[in-house]
Design a protein around this motif. Structure first.
Motif, PDB file in Angstrom:
ATOM      1  N   THR A  48      -8.233   8.099  12.082  1.00  0.00           N
ATOM      2  CA  THR A  48      -9.152   9.218  11.906  1.00  0.00           C
ATOM      3  C   THR A  48      -9.552   9.354  10.441  1.00  0.00           C
ATOM      4  N   LEU A  49     -10.415  10.319  10.173  1.00  0.00           N
ATOM      5  CA  LEU A  49     -10.930  10.521   8.823  1.00  0.00           C
ATOM      6  C   LEU A  49      -9.815  10.788   7.817  1.00  0.00           C
ATOM      7  N   SER A  50      -8.752  11.449   8.248  1.00  0.00           N
ATOM      8  CA  SER A  50      -7.653  11.788   7.341  1.00  0.00           C
ATOM      9  C   SER A  50      -6.959  10.559   6.762  1.00  0.00           C
ATOM     10  N   PHE A  51      -7.159   9.391   7.392  1.00  0.00           N
ATOM     11  CA  PHE A  51      -6.439   8.198   6.954  1.00  0.00           C
ATOM     12  C   PHE A  51      -7.368   7.054   6.554  1.00  0.00           C
ATOM     13  N   VAL A  52      -8.643   7.358   6.375  1.00  0.00           N
ATOM     14  CA  VAL A  52      -9.588   6.337   5.920  1.00  0.00           C
ATOM     15  C   VAL A  52      -9.168   5.800   4.555  1.00  0.00           C
ATOM     16  N   HIS A  53      -8.719   6.696   3.675  1.00  0.00           N
ATOM     17  CA  HIS A  53      -8.300   6.253   2.335  1.00  0.00           C
ATOM     18  C   HIS A  53      -7.115   5.299   2.407  1.00  0.00           C
ATOM     19  N   LEU A  54      -6.257   5.485   3.402  1.00  0.00           N
ATOM     20  CA  LEU A  54      -5.076   4.635   3.559  1.00  0.00           C
ATOM     21  C   LEU A  54      -5.496   3.210   3.934  1.00  0.00           C
ATOM     22  N   TYR A  55      -6.407   3.106   4.893  1.00  0.00           N
ATOM     23  CA  TYR A  55      -6.909   1.790   5.297  1.00  0.00           C
ATOM     24  C   TYR A  55      -7.659   1.113   4.144  1.00  0.00           C
ATOM     25  N   TYR A  56      -8.433   1.913   3.409  1.00  0.00           N
ATOM     26  CA  TYR A  56      -9.190   1.331   2.299  1.00  0.00           C
ATOM     27  C   TYR A  56      -8.240   0.795   1.225  1.00  0.00           C
ATOM     28  N   GLY A  57      -7.222   1.577   0.897  1.00  0.00           N
ATOM     29  CA  GLY A  57      -6.244   1.130  -0.090  1.00  0.00           C
ATOM     30  C   GLY A  57      -5.511  -0.118   0.353  1.00  0.00           C
ATOM     31  N   GLN A  58      -5.247  -0.210   1.650  1.00  0.00           N
ATOM     32  CA  GLN A  58      -4.593  -1.403   2.189  1.00  0.00           C
ATOM     33  C   GLN A  58      -5.502  -2.624   2.053  1.00  0.00           C
ATOM     34  N   GLU A  59      -6.767  -2.472   2.437  1.00  0.00           N
ATOM     35  CA  GLU A  59      -7.702  -3.598   2.391  1.00  0.00           C
ATOM     36  C   GLU A  59      -8.006  -4.045   0.963  1.00  0.00           C
ATOM     37  N   ARG A  60      -8.074  -3.097   0.041  1.00  0.00           N
ATOM     38  CA  ARG A  60      -8.389  -3.431  -1.346  1.00  0.00           C
ATOM     39  C   ARG A  60      -7.189  -3.954  -2.133  1.00  0.00           C
ATOM     40  N   GLY A  61      -6.013  -3.941  -1.519  1.00  0.00           N
ATOM     41  CA  GLY A  61      -4.833  -4.461  -2.193  1.00  0.00           C
ATOM     42  C   GLY A  61      -4.165  -3.482  -3.133  1.00  0.00           C
ATOM     43  N   PHE A  62      -4.494  -2.188  -3.041  1.00  0.00           N
ATOM     44  CA  PHE A  62      -3.877  -1.196  -3.925  1.00  0.00           C
ATOM     45  C   PHE A  62      -2.354  -1.190  -3.755  1.00  0.00           C
ATOM     46  N   PHE A  63      -1.901  -1.263  -2.507  1.00  0.00           N
ATOM     47  CA  PHE A  63      -0.466  -1.179  -2.245  1.00  0.00           C
ATOM     48  C   PHE A  63       0.248  -2.468  -2.655  1.00  0.00           C
ATOM     49  N   THR A  64      -0.411  -3.598  -2.438  1.00  0.00           N
ATOM     50  CA  THR A  64       0.178  -4.875  -2.845  1.00  0.00           C
ATOM     51  C   THR A  64       0.399  -4.915  -4.350  1.00  0.00           C
ATOM     52  N   GLN A  65      -0.527  -4.326  -5.099  1.00  0.00           N
ATOM     53  CA  GLN A  65      -0.393  -4.284  -6.556  1.00  0.00           C
ATOM     54  C   GLN A  65       0.845  -3.512  -6.990  1.00  0.00           C
ATOM     55  N   GLU A  66       1.301  -2.615  -6.130  1.00  0.00           N
ATOM     56  CA  GLU A  66       2.502  -1.836  -6.427  1.00  0.00           C
ATOM     57  C   GLU A  66       3.735  -2.460  -5.766  1.00  0.00           C
ATOM     58  N   GLY A  67       3.550  -3.666  -5.206  1.00  0.00           N
ATOM     59  CA  GLY A  67       4.676  -4.380  -4.613  1.00  0.00           C
ATOM     60  C   GLY A  67       5.007  -3.964  -3.195  1.00  0.00           C
ATOM     61  N   LEU A  68       4.025  -3.369  -2.479  1.00  0.00           N
ATOM     62  CA  LEU A  68       4.264  -2.917  -1.109  1.00  0.00           C
ATOM     63  C   LEU A  68       3.318  -3.620  -0.141  1.00  0.00           C
ATOM     64  N   ASP A  69       3.885  -4.152   0.914  1.00  0.00           N
ATOM     65  CA  ASP A  69       3.111  -4.755   2.005  1.00  0.00           C
ATOM     66  C   ASP A  69       2.990  -3.690   3.089  1.00  0.00           C
ATOM     67  N   LEU A  70       1.904  -2.914   3.051  1.00  0.00           N
ATOM     68  CA  LEU A  70       1.752  -1.752   3.923  1.00  0.00           C
ATOM     69  C   LEU A  70       1.475  -2.169   5.361  1.00  0.00           C
ATOM     70  N   GLN A  71       2.260  -1.606   6.285  1.00  0.00           N
ATOM     71  CA  GLN A  71       2.095  -1.841   7.718  1.00  0.00           C
ATOM     72  C   GLN A  71       1.805  -0.495   8.385  1.00  0.00           C
ATOM     73  N   ILE A  72       0.588  -0.329   8.922  1.00  0.00           N
ATOM     74  CA  ILE A  72       0.167   0.938   9.516  1.00  0.00           C
ATOM     75  C   ILE A  72       0.303   0.860  11.033  1.00  0.00           C
ATOM     76  N   LEU A  73       1.063   1.780  11.601  1.00  0.00           N
ATOM     77  CA  LEU A  73       1.279   1.823  13.044  1.00  0.00           C
ATOM     78  C   LEU A  73       0.629   3.083  13.610  1.00  0.00           C
ATOM     79  N   VAL A  74      -0.188   2.931  14.641  1.00  0.00           N
ATOM     80  CA  VAL A  74      -0.846   4.066  15.289  1.00  0.00           C
ATOM     81  C   VAL A  74      -0.062   4.419  16.550  1.00  0.00           C
ATOM     82  N   VAL A  75       0.594   5.580  16.523  1.00  0.00           N
ATOM     83  CA  VAL A  75       1.423   6.008  17.655  1.00  0.00           C
ATOM     84  C   VAL A  75       1.292   7.516  17.831  1.00  0.00           C
ATOM     85  N   ARG A  76       1.791   8.018  18.947  1.00  0.00           N
ATOM     86  CA  ARG A  76       1.815   9.463  19.173  1.00  0.00           C
ATOM     87  C   ARG A  76       2.934  10.096  18.358  1.00  0.00           C
ATOM     88  N   GLY A  77       2.829  11.418  18.185  1.00  0.00           N
ATOM     89  CA  GLY A  77       3.752  12.132  17.314  1.00  0.00           C
ATOM     90  C   GLY A  77       5.214  11.960  17.664  1.00  0.00           C
TER      91      GLY A  77
END
Length: 327
Positions: A48-77
């Motif tokens: 959703t819109l609340s997590f667009v920035h998260l996907y963008y940061g993942q695709e642009r390599g922001f997290f990799t630059q900080e040494g994190l391989d981000l894995q995003i899981l979409v699940v119910r609460g």
């Protein structure tokens, strides 16, 4: 002086050798980054819109630059919270469900809050013209103790209905809520953009807006007490890039509006711009609630969930990691 008979390689061979060295260097650099990057698992309610920035940061390599391989899981609460408690993931963005679980005594902490004004809206079928028309009907929410459900109960009470007796709340993921509303399986649903706009375009109407009824957690990050001790440095690194991605999202509409279209499958640029403009002004870049806001949210949660005993804010919120991430 050159020795007789010695031959130099042709110019094109030297260029090929240099190119090969550059390619190999790049390969080893990428391999080193991959090896160095530490996997970081996070669950979210949906793309959703609340997590667009998260996907963008993942695709642009922001997290990799900080040494994190981000894995995003979409699940119910409920799955997000159980996965967090079992240690299968590092943090969850099921802020409402995490908040409810913490209020009920689970060792969880809200460590960052991006939005504290809910974007959820009660959208109803064209045949529903008054609150009384919802009696005996089904309404779609997310987790039954998540943000959407808490807001839904408050709205129903304000409209003179009993959430326990007058309606049936059905737990569904984000996409299923909209689909169930449009196909008539439910009479209403707690939706967020773009689902809200898509439903309105087809004649469905907004009966109530969540932000008009209470202050609550729309988006944030939740961690276990144990992980705050055992994975503190790792989580601080995550929060640092979470904040960087949010800042980029807020400062670059010309980049983010087309990206919203791409990530969320929004065909019209007009709709994507409307979503962005409704969203970006309410973002907290620090992730830290004021004491007054924390108390208001805590009081709303206790009332909505029927928690009678007093709950100290520090038992629910811990913004020390967010403070570290700002340094």
């Amino acid at each position: 002086m050159e020795k007789p008979g010695k031959r130099h390689p042709p110019f094109w061979s030297r260029r090929r050798a240099v190119a090969a060295m550059i390619i190999l260097a790049g390969f080893f650099l990428c391999a080193a980054e991959t090896i160095a990057a530490e996997r970081f698992f996070i669950s979210i309610p949906g793309p959703t819109l609340s997590f667009v920035h998260l996907y963008y940061g993942q695709e642009r390599g922001f997290f990799t630059q900080e040494g994190l391989d981000l894995q995003i899981l979409v699940v119910r609460g409920v799955i997000g919270i159980s996965s967090l408690m079992s240690g299968e993931i590092d943090v969850t963005c099921h802020a409402g469900s995490g908040f409810a679980a913490a209020l009920r005594g689970l060792p969880l902490r809200i460590i960052s809050v991006t939005h504290d004004r809910p974007q959820h809206e009660l959208v109803v079928a064209p045949s529903i013209t008054a609150p009384a028309d919802l009696k005996g009907k089904a309404i779609a929410v997310g987790s039954l103790e998540g943000t959407a459900a808490v807001i839904m109960r408050r709205i129903l009470q304000a409209k003179g209905l009993d959430p326990q007796r007058d309606v049936t709340l059905l737990s569904m993921d984000t996409a299923s809520r909209l689909q169930s509303l449009l196909t008539g399986k439910v009479a209403g649903g707690m939706l967020t953009p773009p689902s809200t706009y898509l439903a309105q375009d087809q004649g469905y109407r907004v009966m109530a807006r969540g932000k008009d009824h209470l202050r609550y957690l729309q988006a944030g990050v939740v961690a276990t007490e144990a992980s705050l001790k055992q994975k503190r440095a790792k989580i601080v690194r995550f929060l640092k890039i979470w904040g960087r991605s949010l800042k980029f999202y807020q400062d670059n509409p010309e980049v983010m509006i087309p990206y919203i279209q791409k990530r969320l499958g929004i065909k019209e640029a007009r709709l994507a711009r409307r979503m962005y403009e409704d969203d970006f002004q309410g973002i907290s870049l620090t992730g830290i609630l004021s004491p007054e806001a924390a108390k208001e949210i805590l009081d709303s949660g206790r009332e909505a969930l029927g928690v009678k005993e007093p709950v100290a804010p520090e038992r629910i919120f811990d913004f020390s990691l967010a403070s570290e991430a700002l340094k």
